[in-house]
Design an enzyme around this catalytic site. Sequence first.
Site, PDB file in Angstrom:
ATOM      1  N   TYR A 110     -10.183 -10.601  -7.111  1.00 27.99           N
ATOM      2  CA  TYR A 110      -9.211 -10.786  -8.191  1.00 27.99           C
ATOM      3  C   TYR A 110      -9.474 -12.051  -8.996  1.00 27.99           C
ATOM      4  CZ  TYR A 110      -6.961  -6.918  -5.895  1.00 27.99           C
ATOM      5  OH  TYR A 110      -6.715  -5.682  -5.347  1.00 27.99           O
ATOM      6  N   HIS A 162      -2.772   2.864  -5.583  1.00 32.35           N
ATOM      7  CA  HIS A 162      -3.541   1.642  -5.336  1.00 32.35           C
ATOM      8  C   HIS A 162      -3.767   0.852  -6.623  1.00 32.35           C
ATOM      9  CE1 HIS A 162      -5.305  -0.361  -1.910  1.00 32.35           C
ATOM     10  NE2 HIS A 162      -6.304  -0.781  -2.671  1.00 32.35           N
ATOM     11  N   HIS A 191      -4.811  -8.963   3.686  1.00 30.91           N
ATOM     12  CA  HIS A 191      -6.264  -8.896   3.852  1.00 30.91           C
ATOM     13  C   HIS A 191      -6.705  -9.769   5.017  1.00 30.91           C
ATOM     14  CE1 HIS A 191      -7.043  -7.711  -0.642  1.00 30.91           C
ATOM     15  NE2 HIS A 191      -6.696  -6.685   0.102  1.00 30.91           N
ATOM     16  N   LYS A 205      -2.211  -2.261   7.446  1.00 29.83           N
ATOM     17  CA  LYS A 205      -3.611  -1.952   7.733  1.00 29.83           C
ATOM     18  C   LYS A 205      -4.147  -2.951   8.749  1.00 29.83           C
ATOM     19  CE  LYS A 205      -7.937  -0.816   5.377  1.00 29.83           C
ATOM     20  NZ  LYS A 205      -8.622  -0.752   4.069  1.00 29.83           N
ATOM     21  N   ARG A 249      -1.051  -1.618  -6.791  1.00 30.18           N
ATOM     22  CA  ARG A 249      -1.346  -2.771  -5.926  1.00 30.18           C
ATOM     23  C   ARG A 249      -2.331  -3.717  -6.606  1.00 30.18           C
ATOM     24  NH1 ARG A 249      -1.635  -4.478  -0.333  1.00 30.18           N
ATOM     25  NH2 ARG A 249      -3.762  -4.909   0.393  1.00 30.18           N
ATOM     26  N   ARG A 256       0.843  -1.191   0.000  1.00 30.09           N
ATOM     27  CA  ARG A 256       0.000   0.000   0.000  1.00 30.09           C
ATOM     28  C   ARG A 256       0.883   1.247   0.000  1.00 30.09           C
ATOM     29  NH1 ARG A 256      -2.263  -3.545   3.929  1.00 30.09           N
ATOM     30  NH2 ARG A 256      -4.393  -4.212   3.434  1.00 30.09           N
TER      31      ARG A 256
END
Length: 207
Positions: A180, A145, A171, A76, A148, A51
């Site tokens: 994806y 982003h 995640h 995150k 990414r 990120r």
Amino acid sequence: MNAKRRRQPKKLPEFLTEGEVTALVRQPNPRYPTGERNRLMMIVMLDAGLRLAETVALRWRDVDLNTGRVMVRQGKGAKDRVVWLGPDATDLMRSWRQRQAEKIGGDLENVFTTLDGKPLQRRYVQAMVERYGVRAGIEKHVHPHLLRHTYATAFYRETHNLRHLQANLGHSDLSTTSIYTHVVDTEREAESRSFRHAAALVGAVAG
């Protein structure tokens, strides 16, 4: 109104093609320290799926310049994770480390700094990536982003390993990563339809 609202389908993330990636990373001029730094930042996001916040916060003590192993700390959700850079990106990282030490100073904590040795601001990096995207002639809105998304799409297309991609991206929920699979499925459908039309055309000609 008692009727339940229909859930809107998630919009599939955009990503860059190989040609667009090549055009983008060619924009910075590595003859200048800022050009070498900016090119490396984009390559790191493309190569490891970091990120923007993780990229600007990256510290030298968390990068193994021999193996390409990168410890992403406090990503995150305040979670740490490990990602890996490829051999080419690792070589560029070593080159930047030497140049940064020569031009700015060898005791810097952050990988990416200003020429005064200060940490970079996220807004600078956002504007930089957008500017290079325009210069590269890419019609998409190029932003950090998107790099990414490009990494994630390429990784899943190559490996089809959703769990590993989830870990690499950091995640918490696999459903976030699963978007994806839809990107790649859409590509596969388009390719399959194209192939069938071509086969029918060949059959018609042969007949």
